[in-house]
Motif scaffolding. Structure first.
Motif, PDB file in Angstrom:
ATOM      1  N   PRO A  61       0.679  -1.196  -0.079  1.00 45.08           N
ATOM      2  CA  PRO A  61      -0.046   0.188   0.013  1.00 45.08           C
ATOM      3  C   PRO A  61       0.919   1.293  -0.144  1.00 45.08           C
ATOM      4  O   PRO A  61       0.517   2.308  -0.659  1.00 45.08           O
ATOM      5  N   CYS A  62       2.090   1.179   0.534  1.00 47.09           N
ATOM      6  CA  CYS A  62       3.039   2.305   0.846  1.00 47.09           C
ATOM      7  C   CYS A  62       3.487   2.516  -0.751  1.00 47.09           C
ATOM      8  O   CYS A  62       3.501   3.813  -1.303  1.00 47.09           O
ATOM      9  N   LYS A  63       3.680   1.649  -1.508  1.00 48.42           N
ATOM     10  CA  LYS A  63       4.205   1.784  -3.211  1.00 48.42           C
ATOM     11  C   LYS A  63       3.046   2.299  -3.731  1.00 48.42           C
ATOM     12  O   LYS A  63       3.334   3.284  -4.597  1.00 48.42           O
ATOM     13  N   LYS A  64       1.707   2.089  -3.447  1.00 41.31           N
ATOM     14  CA  LYS A  64       0.690   2.771  -4.145  1.00 41.31           C
ATOM     15  C   LYS A  64       0.568   4.066  -3.771  1.00 41.31           C
ATOM     16  O   LYS A  64       0.058   4.717  -4.739  1.00 41.31           O
ATOM     17  N   LEU A  65       0.824   4.476  -2.614  1.00 42.15           N
ATOM     18  CA  LEU A  65       0.638   5.720  -2.195  1.00 42.15           C
ATOM     19  C   LEU A  65       1.628   6.832  -2.739  1.00 42.15           C
ATOM     20  O   LEU A  65       1.483   8.007  -2.870  1.00 42.15           O
ATOM     21  N   GLU A  66       2.718   6.205  -3.012  1.00 39.74           N
ATOM     22  CA  GLU A  66       3.783   7.096  -3.407  1.00 39.74           C
ATOM     23  C   GLU A  66       3.772   7.876  -4.701  1.00 39.74           C
ATOM     24  O   GLU A  66       4.117   9.261  -4.409  1.00 39.74           O
ATOM     25  N   PRO A  67       3.100   7.549  -5.677  1.00 37.78           N
ATOM     26  CA  PRO A  67       3.123   8.735  -6.676  1.00 37.78           C
ATOM     27  C   PRO A  67       2.090   9.619  -6.383  1.00 37.78           C
ATOM     28  O   PRO A  67       2.037  10.803  -6.595  1.00 37.78           O
ATOM     29  N   VAL A  68       0.958   9.241  -5.485  1.00 35.53           N
ATOM     30  CA  VAL A  68      -0.064  10.049  -4.947  1.00 35.53           C
ATOM     31  C   VAL A  68       0.783  11.474  -4.300  1.00 35.53           C
ATOM     32  O   VAL A  68       0.669  12.467  -4.345  1.00 35.53           O
ATOM     33  N   ILE A  69       1.752  10.914  -3.248  1.00 34.15           N
ATOM     34  CA  ILE A  69       2.387  11.859  -2.474  1.00 34.15           C
ATOM     35  C   ILE A  69       3.397  12.612  -3.376  1.00 34.15           C
ATOM     36  O   ILE A  69       3.398  13.915  -3.273  1.00 34.15           O
ATOM     37  N   GLU A  70       3.994  12.250  -4.387  1.00 37.50           N
ATOM     38  CA  GLU A  70       4.551  12.999  -5.386  1.00 37.50           C
ATOM     39  C   GLU A  70       4.103  13.757  -6.154  1.00 37.50           C
ATOM     40  O   GLU A  70       4.185  15.126  -6.352  1.00 37.50           O
ATOM     41  N   GLU A  71       2.625  13.574  -6.465  1.00 39.81           N
ATOM     42  CA  GLU A  71       1.709  14.574  -7.315  1.00 39.81           C
ATOM     43  C   GLU A  71       1.329  15.705  -6.349  1.00 39.81           C
ATOM     44  O   GLU A  71       1.336  16.888  -6.434  1.00 39.81           O
ATOM     45  N   LEU A  72       1.091  15.376  -4.749  1.00 40.81           N
ATOM     46  CA  LEU A  72       0.487  16.218  -3.922  1.00 40.81           C
ATOM     47  C   LEU A  72       1.759  17.333  -3.679  1.00 40.81           C
ATOM     48  O   LEU A  72       1.498  18.283  -3.502  1.00 40.81           O
ATOM     49  N   ALA A  73       2.866  16.754  -3.583  1.00 37.58           N
ATOM     50  CA  ALA A  73       4.085  17.500  -3.452  1.00 37.58           C
ATOM     51  C   ALA A  73       4.387  18.438  -4.289  1.00 37.58           C
ATOM     52  O   ALA A  73       4.568  19.770  -4.118  1.00 37.58           O
ATOM     53  N   GLU A  74       4.168  18.207  -5.403  1.00 38.84           N
ATOM     54  CA  GLU A  74       4.223  19.274  -6.903  1.00 38.84           C
ATOM     55  C   GLU A  74       2.895  20.313  -6.635  1.00 38.84           C
ATOM     56  O   GLU A  74       3.445  21.317  -6.789  1.00 38.84           O
ATOM     57  N   GLU A  75       1.768  19.749  -6.358  1.00 38.22           N
ATOM     58  CA  GLU A  75       0.905  20.550  -6.469  1.00 38.22           C
ATOM     59  C   GLU A  75       0.675  21.337  -5.409  1.00 38.22           C
ATOM     60  O   GLU A  75       0.267  22.735  -5.610  1.00 38.22           O
ATOM     61  N   TYR A  76       1.426  21.400  -4.036  1.00 38.81           N
ATOM     62  CA  TYR A  76       1.231  21.946  -2.921  1.00 38.81           C
ATOM     63  C   TYR A  76       2.831  22.692  -2.734  1.00 38.81           C
ATOM     64  O   TYR A  76       2.955  23.439  -1.728  1.00 38.81           O
ATOM     65  N   LYS A  77       3.422  22.852  -3.862  1.00 37.65           N
ATOM     66  CA  LYS A  77       4.987  23.230  -3.742  1.00 37.65           C
ATOM     67  C   LYS A  77       4.929  24.710  -3.253  1.00 37.65           C
ATOM     68  O   LYS A  77       3.946  25.446  -3.780  1.00 37.65           O
ATOM     69  N   GLY A  78       5.410  24.977  -2.167  1.00 32.98           N
ATOM     70  CA  GLY A  78       5.634  26.401  -1.740  1.00 32.98           C
ATOM     71  C   GLY A  78       4.889  26.524  -0.586  1.00 32.98           C
ATOM     72  O   GLY A  78       4.784  27.460   0.199  1.00 32.98           O
ATOM     73  N   GLU A  79       3.658  25.515  -0.387  1.00 31.95           N
ATOM     74  CA  GLU A  79       2.909  25.797   0.701  1.00 31.95           C
ATOM     75  C   GLU A  79       2.844  24.810   1.726  1.00 31.95           C
ATOM     76  O   GLU A  79       3.003  24.952   3.075  1.00 31.95           O
ATOM     77  N   ILE A  80       3.245  23.471   1.268  1.00 31.21           N
ATOM     78  CA  ILE A  80       3.519  22.331   2.035  1.00 31.21           C
ATOM     79  C   ILE A  80       4.527  21.498   1.774  1.00 31.21           C
ATOM     80  O   ILE A  80       4.809  21.314   0.680  1.00 31.21           O
ATOM     81  N   VAL A  81       5.191  21.075   2.867  1.00 35.78           N
ATOM     82  CA  VAL A  81       6.316  20.164   2.748  1.00 35.78           C
ATOM     83  C   VAL A  81       5.917  18.803   2.762  1.00 35.78           C
ATOM     84  O   VAL A  81       5.287  18.338   3.758  1.00 35.78           O
ATOM     85  N   PHE A  82       6.297  17.752   1.832  1.00 30.16           N
ATOM     86  CA  PHE A  82       6.002  16.416   2.032  1.00 30.16           C
ATOM     87  C   PHE A  82       7.381  15.945   2.455  1.00 30.16           C
ATOM     88  O   PHE A  82       8.373  16.074   1.846  1.00 30.16           O
ATOM     89  N   GLY A  83       7.278  14.943   3.269  1.00 31.06           N
ATOM     90  CA  GLY A  83       8.656  14.113   3.721  1.00 31.06           C
ATOM     91  C   GLY A  83       8.182  12.785   3.658  1.00 31.06           C
ATOM     92  O   GLY A  83       7.014  12.209   3.995  1.00 31.06           O
ATOM     93  N   LYS A  84       9.212  11.904   3.638  1.00 31.67           N
ATOM     94  CA  LYS A  84       9.296  10.376   3.388  1.00 31.67           C
ATOM     95  C   LYS A  84       9.921   9.813   4.419  1.00 31.67           C
ATOM     96  O   LYS A  84      11.148  10.021   4.662  1.00 31.67           O
ATOM     97  N   LEU A  85       9.277   9.116   5.500  1.00 31.73           N
ATOM     98  CA  LEU A  85      10.166   8.703   6.809  1.00 31.73           C
ATOM     99  C   LEU A  85       9.882   7.072   6.791  1.00 31.73           C
ATOM    100  O   LEU A  85       8.766   6.470   6.786  1.00 31.73           O
ATOM    101  N   ASN A  86      11.002   6.154   6.302  1.00 34.89           N
ATOM    102  CA  ASN A  86      11.167   4.854   6.133  1.00 34.89           C
ATOM    103  C   ASN A  86      11.068   4.434   7.760  1.00 34.89           C
ATOM    104  O   ASN A  86      12.158   4.638   8.463  1.00 34.89           O
ATOM    105  N   VAL A  87       9.967   3.934   8.264  1.00 39.57           N
ATOM    106  CA  VAL A  87      10.051   3.257   9.637  1.00 39.57           C
ATOM    107  C   VAL A  87      10.738   2.301   9.984  1.00 39.57           C
ATOM    108  O   VAL A  87      11.062   2.011  11.069  1.00 39.57           O
ATOM    109  N   ASP A  88      11.380   1.477   9.056  1.00 37.59           N
ATOM    110  CA  ASP A  88      12.242   0.502   9.515  1.00 37.59           C
ATOM    111  C   ASP A  88      13.616   1.050   9.751  1.00 37.59           C
ATOM    112  O   ASP A  88      14.388   0.498  10.231  1.00 37.59           O
TER     113      ASP A  88
END
Length: 135
Positions: A61-88
């Motif tokens: 499911p994380c892999k399925k969400l990855e492109p969505v996060i990338e799209e949102l990071a681009e769309e909200y550029k300058g407003e919201i910072v998106f970060g990826k945290l590998n829990v392992d």
């Protein structure tokens, strides 16, 4: 011997500065940044709005969400910072915030946790959460 230690310290400092510079550049480019136990506090405290994606390599499911996060990071550029945290690799943050299932998204405003979602939610649903949090 002392000179070698000085050179090592300078080298470590320069590497750290370069990593920080690259992270800041990727923020302005609208791409998710790598978040670790070490830089987590500075990321959430130095940015008004941050969304942290807690994930792992083995998580489909994380892999399925990855492109969505990338799209949102681009769309909200300058407003919201998106970060990826590998829990392992970064169990400290996962423990601190009680992350038991992934993907989990943590929403921070001015360094404070204001919302969280669990699961690979569709883009529209995540946009609705973002709109509520930023309203």
């Amino acid at each position: 011997m002392n000179r070698d230690n000085d050179i090592d310290e300078i080298r470590k400092k320069k590497i750290k500065e370069l990593k920080e510079k690259l992270e800041k550049e990727s923020m302005s480019e609208g791409k998710p940044i790598k978040v670790t136990d070490e830089n987590f506090e500075s990321v959430i405290n130095e940015n008004k709005m941050v969304v942290i994606d807690a994930w792992a390599d083995w998580c489909n499911p994380c892999k399925k969400l990855e492109p969505v996060i990338e799209e949102l990071a681009e769309e909200y550029k300058g407003e919201i910072v998106f970060g990826k945290l590998n829990v392992d690799e970064n169990g400290g943050v996962a423990r601190k915030y009680g992350i038991m299932s992934i993907p989990t998204l943590l929403f921070f405003e001015n360094g404070e946790l204001v919302n969280r979602t669990v699961g690979a939610l569709p883009k529209q649903q995540l946009q609705n959460v973002i709109e509520k949090v930023t309203a």
